[in-house]
Write an enzyme that holds these catalytic residues in place. Structure first.
Site, mmCIF file in Angstrom:
data_model
loop_
_atom_site.group_PDB
_atom_site.id
_atom_site.type_symbol
_atom_site.label_atom_id
_atom_site.label_comp_id
_atom_site.label_asym_id
_atom_site.label_seq_id
_atom_site.Cartn_x
_atom_site.Cartn_y
_atom_site.Cartn_z
ATOM 1 N N ASP A 165 0.642 -1.341 0.039
ATOM 2 C CA ASP A 165 -0.154 0.510 -0.061
ATOM 3 C C ASP A 165 0.631 1.281 0.059
ATOM 4 O O ASP A 165 2.225 1.639 0.366
ATOM 5 C CB ASP A 165 -0.686 0.273 1.348
ATOM 6 C CG ASP A 165 -1.735 0.917 0.968
ATOM 7 O OD1 ASP A 165 -3.643 0.404 1.137
ATOM 8 O OD2 ASP A 165 -1.997 2.043 1.559
ATOM 9 N N ILE A 166 0.713 2.097 -1.268
ATOM 10 C CA ILE A 166 1.485 3.880 -1.143
ATOM 11 C C ILE A 166 1.377 4.260 0.120
ATOM 12 O O ILE A 166 1.982 5.147 0.596
ATOM 13 C CB ILE A 166 0.783 4.002 -2.663
ATOM 14 C CG1 ILE A 166 1.104 5.288 -2.859
ATOM 15 C CG2 ILE A 166 -0.247 5.253 -1.898
ATOM 16 C CD1 ILE A 166 1.274 5.618 -4.339
ATOM 17 N N ASN A 169 -13.214 -3.020 2.396
ATOM 18 C CA ASN A 169 -13.483 -1.931 2.112
ATOM 19 C C ASN A 169 -14.239 -1.879 1.204
ATOM 20 O O ASN A 169 -14.353 -2.605 0.192
ATOM 21 C CB ASN A 169 -12.463 -1.051 2.002
ATOM 22 C CG ASN A 169 -12.120 -0.431 3.616
ATOM 23 O OD1 ASN A 169 -12.628 -0.423 4.399
ATOM 24 N ND2 ASN A 169 -10.814 0.126 3.300
ATOM 25 N N GLY A 203 -16.047 2.391 3.124
ATOM 26 C CA GLY A 203 -14.497 3.415 2.708
ATOM 27 C C GLY A 203 -13.667 2.550 1.850
ATOM 28 O O GLY A 203 -12.277 3.363 1.882
ATOM 29 N N GLN A 204 -14.865 2.623 0.673
ATOM 30 C CA GLN A 204 -13.628 1.814 0.196
ATOM 31 C C GLN A 204 -13.436 3.365 -1.238
ATOM 32 O O GLN A 204 -13.931 4.026 -1.669
ATOM 33 C CB GLN A 204 -14.447 0.736 -1.313
ATOM 34 C CG GLN A 204 -14.278 0.979 -2.689
ATOM 35 C CD GLN A 204 -14.705 0.067 -2.820
ATOM 36 O OE1 GLN A 204 -15.989 -1.017 -3.084
ATOM 37 N NE2 GLN A 204 -14.171 -1.257 -3.965
ATOM 38 N N HIS A 241 -10.439 -5.229 -3.722
ATOM 39 C CA HIS A 241 -8.965 -5.379 -3.805
ATOM 40 C C HIS A 241 -9.313 -6.102 -2.010
ATOM 41 O O HIS A 241 -10.011 -5.292 -1.351
ATOM 42 C CB HIS A 241 -8.211 -4.566 -3.254
ATOM 43 C CG HIS A 241 -7.932 -3.325 -2.832
ATOM 44 N ND1 HIS A 241 -9.248 -2.172 -3.974
ATOM 45 C CD2 HIS A 241 -8.285 -2.147 -1.565
ATOM 46 C CE1 HIS A 241 -9.334 -1.758 -3.102
ATOM 47 N NE2 HIS A 241 -8.860 -1.046 -1.570
ATOM 48 N N HIS A 290 -7.050 -6.088 2.036
ATOM 49 C CA HIS A 290 -5.811 -5.203 2.454
ATOM 50 C C HIS A 290 -5.708 -6.230 4.020
ATOM 51 O O HIS A 290 -6.335 -7.293 4.432
ATOM 52 C CB HIS A 290 -6.686 -4.142 3.474
ATOM 53 C CG HIS A 290 -6.908 -2.983 3.040
ATOM 54 N ND1 HIS A 290 -6.056 -1.730 2.028
ATOM 55 C CD2 HIS A 290 -8.346 -2.550 2.057
ATOM 56 C CE1 HIS A 290 -7.037 -1.035 2.021
ATOM 57 N NE2 HIS A 290 -8.090 -1.293 2.058
#
Ligand code: 5GP
Ligand code: ZN
Length: 109
Positions: free
Chosen positions: A29-30, A82, A88-89, A95, A97
């Protein structure tokens, strides 16, 4: 329609790839929220878990379990999906997490 995760899966934009095969890819994750924060996704575009077959979701969880083992998350980890605006998407390409390496609270924010 442009999709940042499709572009990452097709290697059109860079990402730190943690693992991949023909059909799935796992990237860092960035904006990591834990020492381990990996996003696991199918290379094929699905909007979210509402759109994907359960076999795809099952495969994502299988990959998360394997990466958690490989990363030594033997004290536990969290898998999050999410979904939709209230979920909260923010990126509408399915994807999950995988978060680990620190304790997490409950309930989530
Ligand atoms: P969501 O809120 O949709 O479940 O999560 C999207 C996640 O993707 C966020 O944690 C965010 O930091 C991450 N993200 C957004 N854009 C990029 C990107 O370009 N590269 C990577 N590696 N992660 C991204
Ligand atoms: Zn996509």
């Amino acid at each position: 329609m442009s999709c940042v995760f499709c572009e990452i899966a097709q290697k059109q934009i860079p990402a730190t790839i943690e693992w991949e095969d023909e059909e799935y890819i796992a990237i860092r994750d960035i904006n990591p929220q834990a020492p381990v924060h990996i996003l696991i996704m199918p290379k094929q575009h699905f909007r979210n878990v509402e759109e994907a077959e359960s076999s795809v979701v099952g495969r994502l969880i299988e990959i998360a379990q394997r990466l958690a083992r490989e990363r030594g998350l033997d004290r536990g980890y969290r898998i999050v999906i999410n979904t939709g605006p209230e979920g909260g998407q923010t990126i509408y390409h399915l994807h999950i997490h995988l978060l680990g390496g620190r304790p997490f609270g409950w309930p989530p924010g």
